[in-house]
Design a protein around this motif. Structure first.
Motif, short mmCIF file in Angstrom:
data_model
loop_
_atom_site.label_atom_id
_atom_site.label_comp_id
_atom_site.label_asym_id
_atom_site.label_seq_id
_atom_site.Cartn_x
_atom_site.Cartn_y
_atom_site.Cartn_z
N GLU A 14 53.70 32.48 62.40
CA GLU A 14 53.06 33.75 62.76
C GLU A 14 51.96 33.45 63.78
OE1 GLU A 14 51.65 35.93 59.33
OE2 GLU A 14 53.13 34.91 58.09
N LYS A 15 51.80 34.34 64.70
CA LYS A 15 50.77 34.15 65.72
C LYS A 15 49.76 35.27 65.65
CE LYS A 15 52.60 30.45 67.22
NZ LYS A 15 52.05 29.22 66.74
N LEU A 16 48.51 34.91 65.79
CA LEU A 16 47.45 35.91 65.79
C LEU A 16 47.41 36.59 67.14
CD1 LEU A 16 44.66 33.87 64.02
CD2 LEU A 16 46.14 35.60 63.02
N ASN B 243 41.75 28.60 64.59
CA ASN B 243 41.73 29.96 64.04
C ASN B 243 43.00 30.25 63.25
OD1 ASN B 243 40.51 32.49 63.66
ND2 ASN B 243 41.70 33.37 65.32
N GLU B 244 44.15 29.78 63.74
CA GLU B 244 45.40 29.95 62.99
C GLU B 244 45.33 29.22 61.65
OE1 GLU B 244 48.32 28.48 65.71
OE2 GLU B 244 48.45 30.36 66.81
N ILE B 245 44.74 28.02 61.66
CA ILE B 245 44.58 27.26 60.42
C ILE B 245 43.68 28.02 59.45
CG2 ILE B 245 43.45 25.20 59.47
CD1 ILE B 245 44.58 23.67 61.91
N LEU B 246 42.56 28.52 59.95
CA LEU B 246 41.61 29.23 59.09
C LEU B 246 42.20 30.52 58.53
CD1 LEU B 246 38.31 28.69 61.12
CD2 LEU B 246 39.02 27.54 59.01
N ASN B 247 43.15 31.12 59.24
CA ASN B 247 43.78 32.36 58.79
C ASN B 247 45.11 32.12 58.08
OD1 ASN B 247 42.16 34.83 59.72
ND2 ASN B 247 42.08 33.43 61.46
N VAL C 100 48.00 30.84 59.00
CA VAL C 100 49.23 31.19 59.70
C VAL C 100 49.63 30.09 60.70
CG1 VAL C 100 48.98 33.69 59.48
CG2 VAL C 100 47.99 32.54 61.46
N PHE C 101 49.09 28.89 60.53
CA PHE C 101 49.36 27.82 61.48
C PHE C 101 50.80 27.33 61.41
CE2 PHE C 101 49.41 23.30 62.70
CZ PHE C 101 48.93 23.41 63.99
N TRP C 102 51.30 27.02 60.22
CA TRP C 102 52.62 26.43 60.09
C TRP C 102 53.72 27.48 59.96
CZ3 TRP C 102 54.16 21.93 61.48
CH2 TRP C 102 55.44 21.50 61.14
#
Length: 98
Positions: free
Chosen positions: A95-97, A84-88, A90-92
């Motif tokens: 930032e955290k969802l 989900n972080e990758i799709l949004n 914000v993975f690298w």
């Protein structure tokens, strides 16, 4: 790979000598849940669209304890969170969802 993750990843691996990042060509994330010596882990590797990478090492490894202490549903939930972080995008970036 989204623009924010790409920019943050390139900045992290920038080489002043060559004037480019080790992952300049990266367009995708390869993410996998696997077991090594009975220890589950989630590995993430930036790669090109054909799956190639200049490094054999993942840029992120999430260790989950041994297979008897880590329920499979917990490991799958964490994998889904990272996807989900990758799709949004914000993975690298760190930032955290919520």
């Amino acid at each position: 790979m989204g623009k924010n993750d790409y920019n943050a990843l390139c900045k992290e691996y920038w080489d002043d000598t060559t004037g480019k990042s080790e992952y300049t060509y990266a367009t995708h994330w390869l993410i996998a849940l696997c077991y090594y010596n009975q220890f589950p882990r989630i590995i993430t590797v930036p790669c090109a669209s054909d799956g190639s990478s200049p490094s054999i090492s993942p840029v992120r490894i999430t260790l989950l304890g041994d297979q008897f202490q880590t329920p499979l549903n917990f490991a799958l939930d964490l994998l889904k969170k990272q996807i989900n972080e990758i799709l949004n995008d914000v993975f690298w970036s760190g930032e955290k969802l919520l």
